[in-house]
Write an enzyme that holds these catalytic residues in place. Sequence first.
Site, PDB file in Angstrom:
ATOM      1  N   LYS A  92      97.876  56.377   1.783  1.00  0.00           N
ATOM      2  CA  LYS A  92      98.542  57.560   1.753  1.00  0.00           C
ATOM      3  C   LYS A  92     100.128  57.691   1.762  1.00  0.00           C
ATOM      4  O   LYS A  92     100.897  58.122   0.700  1.00  0.00           O
ATOM      5  CB  LYS A  92      98.275  58.562   2.683  1.00  0.00           C
ATOM      6  CG  LYS A  92      96.818  59.410   2.455  1.00  0.00           C
ATOM      7  CD  LYS A  92      96.297  59.881   4.072  1.00  0.00           C
ATOM      8  CE  LYS A  92      94.708  60.320   3.576  1.00  0.00           C
ATOM      9  NZ  LYS A  92      94.140  60.766   5.070  1.00  0.00           N
ATOM     10  N   GLN A 118      95.311  61.820  11.082  1.00  0.00           N
ATOM     11  CA  GLN A 118      94.112  61.281  10.704  1.00  0.00           C
ATOM     12  C   GLN A 118      92.905  61.317  11.446  1.00  0.00           C
ATOM     13  O   GLN A 118      93.069  61.159  12.607  1.00  0.00           O
ATOM     14  CB  GLN A 118      94.496  60.005  10.295  1.00  0.00           C
ATOM     15  CG  GLN A 118      93.591  58.837   9.840  1.00  0.00           C
ATOM     16  CD  GLN A 118      93.118  59.354   8.274  1.00  0.00           C
ATOM     17  OE1 GLN A 118      93.826  59.634   7.539  1.00  0.00           O
ATOM     18  NE2 GLN A 118      91.982  59.333   8.034  1.00  0.00           N
ATOM     19  N   ASP A 146      95.958  69.500   4.944  1.00  0.00           N
ATOM     20  CA  ASP A 146      94.508  69.028   4.819  1.00  0.00           C
ATOM     21  C   ASP A 146      93.720  70.384   4.654  1.00  0.00           C
ATOM     22  O   ASP A 146      92.492  70.414   4.465  1.00  0.00           O
ATOM     23  CB  ASP A 146      94.207  68.501   6.348  1.00  0.00           C
ATOM     24  CG  ASP A 146      94.107  66.803   6.262  1.00  0.00           C
ATOM     25  OD1 ASP A 146      93.678  66.492   5.156  1.00  0.00           O
ATOM     26  OD2 ASP A 146      94.019  66.543   7.373  1.00  0.00           O
TER      27      ASP A 146
END
Length: 293
Positions: free
Chosen positions: A52, A96, A119
């Site tokens: 990422k 994460q 997200d």
Amino acid sequence: MPLIIDGKETAARCLAETAQRIAGLRARGITPGLAVVLVGENPASQAYVRSKDRTCRELGMHSRKIELPADTAQDRLLDVVAELNADPAIHGILVQSPPPPQIDESAIVKAIDPRKDVDGFHPLNVAALAMEDPAALVPCTPLGCMELLRAHDIATAGARAVVVGRSLIVGKPMALLLMAKGADATVTVAHSRTRDLAAVTREADIVIAAIGRPHFLGAGHIREGAVVIDVGINRVEDPASPRGYRLVGDVDFDAVAPKCRAITPVPGGVGPMTIAMLMANTVRACGRQTGAA
Ligand code: NDP
């Protein structure tokens, strides 16, 4: 021969579009910024976070990678989130998954500013998706699956879609996206308590597999001419591989592919789309926060 849906190629096109948007924003003095927080040293999570970070930089975005020790307390992580919420250079925040067991993941997600929740896991974004509010930030993996269908001219309107899996990050938002006005599929959601799963999935024009079990769906689960999107990423032992394992999907590709109209491979299918959608979500979030959208 089925169409093998090339996620890498589709993701590259999406990333190129995002790069153009970023260039446009930067020309106006705005640089989209993504912060990724990793707690602990899970090797798979480390690899995702590296990827990422690298993709952000390649696109010309500001990237902040925050690595915290495995014994980080909940309050410390909440402080980090609060600091990122207040940072005007950061437009997207991602913690994460999975965090270590002392962390209450749901409380962390709720602490993220919903406008920076790239997200799409914050309750306000979940609700916005359910309400078909165009302002929703939508979870990246199901968004990537929809983009794969769209990019390959696979019509969803009126189609029977079966989503296998009901998680908050894949199955549920996937079902919501497929049933939303405009997508217009007739959606069934299956899970571990579904009776005679094969009979359910054999009804489907489109099967989305998000189960987390290697090669779980076989030829008997899929009808001739179906489209199969395999979200699963599973490690299986492979002594022939230098790493000692290889990645396989939830679908037994070799058995299922000959029956399909189109199918995604693993790796190289849904996976690359997830990161491409994360970048797109960050740029969208940036546009909204800066008034540039
Ligand atoms: P979860 O474990 O959260 O959910 C799995 C779902 O599968 C659950 O709803 C579960 O049912 C269902 N399931 C489990 N066993 C069966 C069974 N025997 N029959 C029918 N349904 C079953 O996983 P995720 O949704 O997070 O992830 C699913 C897969 O997708 C994993 O392989 C993961 O690695 C991968 N993934 C890939 C991403 C990508 O970028 N490509 C991103 C995110 C995930 P129940 O609810 O009843 O337990």
